[in-house]
Motif scaffolding. Structure first.
Motif, mmCIF file in Angstrom:
data_model
loop_
_atom_site.group_PDB
_atom_site.id
_atom_site.type_symbol
_atom_site.label_atom_id
_atom_site.label_comp_id
_atom_site.label_asym_id
_atom_site.label_seq_id
_atom_site.Cartn_x
_atom_site.Cartn_y
_atom_site.Cartn_z
ATOM 1 N N THR A 48 0.866 -1.206 0.174
ATOM 2 C CA THR A 48 -0.091 -0.238 -0.207
ATOM 3 C C THR A 48 1.096 1.247 -0.297
ATOM 4 N N ASP A 166 -5.939 -1.764 -4.729
ATOM 5 C CA ASP A 166 -5.332 -2.598 -3.886
ATOM 6 C C ASP A 166 -6.356 -3.647 -3.261
ATOM 7 N N GLU A 167 -6.155 -4.705 -3.516
ATOM 8 C CA GLU A 167 -6.509 -5.815 -2.850
ATOM 9 C C GLU A 167 -8.384 -5.753 -3.172
HETATM 10 MG MG LIG Z 1 -2.367 -2.784 2.435
#
Ligand SMILES: [Mg+2]
Ligand SMILES: Nc1ncnc2c1ncn2[C@@H]1O[C@H](COP(=O)(O)OP(=O)(O)OP(=O)(O)O)[C@@H](O)[C@H]1O
Lengths: 247, 260
Positions: A48, A166-167
């Motif tokens: 991240t 992100d994910e």
């Molecule tokens: Mg992360």
């Protein structure tokens, strides 16, 4: 002229948080136009943190980030944020406007586009994620999976050079996960996808990069990464029970 | 994720397609504000004041009927008025001046007029606001405020309140469930301490969410103002319809002033 510049070029990127915690120790990453790359790595690897450098939210301590030839700098921020579309993990953070349509329009309006063009982009982006019917609904009335897809639409409306997720499959039910995969597989953009979901990486990204301890430790075709049991175990990555990377 | 569908704020809105629902939100805002101003401008000690209140009441009830807002909804709207009502009821007991006997109690004449006037004015204004809230979605109201040139900062704060009321409410609910699942029943000093900790945690979580939302906004080119679409033009008829409420009230007021 030769080939177009890579969509993303990260060179020797290092970064420490203000509290002194060093999260990145010299990351190198090159993503060509149209590529789809999975960014893997255990919790706390710095994934991240890396993403927040790609659109200039965090400023590099050392090294550089270049997006389609344009270096990330203070004076290029507005253009960089148009070129790099980041889809954050929690869609409730990303969808803040009263309706889905207004939310998707937020980015294009910030670009100062004329209103008819804004409307075209909103319609196109919502169609790409199969959420055209939801334009007038408030985001909090949608299911989690629908909100995630709308969050993808909010960055597509910016017509970015590269989409960073992100994910994207976290917290989705199996059907929502599959629907999002169908949407992502069809997007004609460069894609960088952070994920802990290795089958998702195998399905969507021909190439995988493993980040651990703030450095890139592997960068190979996804099938090779996933069939290297030793590599996976060394970096706390695990295939789900019964999954075979050979496919 | 557990955000309740509908939510606390949208509960005040009653969907519908009446003439009042169709009016532009900022037109309705102006109308309600003008009505409240006329009501407040009525001198409480004038002998014709009660007649004027009755006239205003008739006007606002007519508007409620056109809007399809029933008596039950109006009464629930009046709940916000209870603190004022308590104050108004006290006035006749505490004010000075000439006294009147009512049911064996000695009450101040001017206190009675002032208290009654306060109550009547509050009730009338709240009724008008209730009709507005019942016929206008919160986000439409917001656009109305924006068109009336309310500062952007305030509009954005209100916008985030509406958007995240359910999210924060859902968080609070999950924290309560988690507390009670581990045997917490509340009450006593320890209970207060636990609730204090909950409030603290909620504040931190909301603050961190605020930071994440801000990041997400920056990532899409936010530079300080939230751009909205072009405002729809307002038909002159809309203004005529909406302003009929304050104009009726103003006519009642003018009649009272001339007659009195
Ligand atoms: Mg992360
Ligand atoms: N705001 C911050 N201040 C200080 N340290 C931080 C901050 N945010 C993250 N870190 C630290 O930086 C390191 C990298 O964090 P990062 O969030 O980038 O990891 P990640 O790879 O995204 O992990 P995950 O898979 O859990 O999302 C971690 O050790 C984390 O504790």
């Amino acid at each position: 002229m030769s080939a177009p510049p890579p969509s993303l070029l990260v060179e020797d990127l290092a970064f420490a948080y203000p509290d002194g915690h060093q999260a990145l120790f010299g990351v190198d990453l090159r993503v060509e136009r149209g590529e789809r790359v999975a960014l893997l790595g255990p919790n706390g690897a710095g994934k991240t943190t890396l993403v927040l450098h790609l659109n200039g939210i965090l400023r590099a301590g050392r090294g550089s980030v270049t997006v389609a030839g344009l270096p990330v700098e203070k004076r290029s921020l507005q253009e960089i944020r148009r070129r790099v579309g980041v889809v954050f993990q929690d869609p409730d953070d990303q969808l803040f406007m009263p309706t889905v349509g207004e939310d998707v329009a937020f980015g294009p309006r910030n670009l100062g586009l004329p209103e008819p063009e804004v409307a075209d982009r909103v319609a196109a982006a919502l169609a790409q994620v199969r959420m055209s019917d939801a334009a007038d609904r408030p985001p909090h009335h949608l299911s989690f999976g629908q909100r995630r897809r709308v969050a993808v639409a909010t960055v597509l409306a910016m017509q970015p050079e590269i989409v960073v997720l992100d994910e994207p499959s976290s917290n989705l039910d199996p059907a929502g996960r599959r629907e999002l995969a169908e949407v992502l597989a069809e997007l004609p953009v460069t894609l960088l996808m952070i994920t802990h979901d290795l089958p998702y990486a195998a399905q969507l990204c021909p190439r995988s990069v493993i980040l651990d301890g703030g450095v890139v430790v592997a960068d190979e075709p996804t099938p090779e990464v996933l069939s290297d049991a030793r590599l996976l175990a060394d970096h706390r990555l695990e295939l789900p029970y019964g999954f075979s990377p050979a496919g | 994720m557990g955000a309740a569908h509908g939510g606390a704020l949208t509960a005040r809105y009653m969907p519908g397609g009446t003439a009042v629902h169709r009016l532009e939100p900022h037109v309705k805002l102006v109308s309600v504000l003008a009505f409240a101003l006329v009501v407040v401008a009525t001198p409480v000690h004038a002998p014709w004041a009660p007649v004027a209140y009755a006239g205003y009441l008739l006007a606002v009830l007519t508007a409620a009927t056109v809007a399809g807002v029933g008596p039950g909804r109006l009464l629930r709207g009046l709940v916000v008025e209870i603190p004022f009502a308590a104050f108004a009821v006290l006035l006749p007991f505490v004010a000075g001046g000439p006294q009147v006997e009512v049911l064996g109690l000695s009450l101040s004449r001017s206190g009675l007029a002032a208290g009654g006037g306060l109550l009547a004015k509050a009730t009338l204004s709240v009724l008008a606001a209730t009709v507005l809230a019942a016929t206008t979605e919160p986000r439409a109201l917001l656009r109305g405020l924006e068109r009336l040139r309310l500062p952007q900062v305030l509009v954005q704060i209100l916008m985030f309140m509406i958007r995240y009321a359910d999210v924060v409410g859902g968080e609070l609910h999950r924290m309560r469930v988690a507390r009670e699942s581990r045997g917490f029943t509340g009450g006593g000093l320890r209970g207060l301490r636990v609730l204090g900790a909950t409030a603290g945690a909620l504040f931190v979580r909301s603050y961190e969410r605020g930071e994440r939302v801000h990041l997400a906004m920056l990532s899409r080119g936010y530079t300080g103002s939230v751009p909205t679409g072009p405002p729809a033009p307002v038909a002159p008829r809309s203004w005529a319809v909406a302003l009929s409420l304050p104009l009726a009230a103003a006519a009642v007021l003018a009649a009272g002033m001339l007659a009195g």
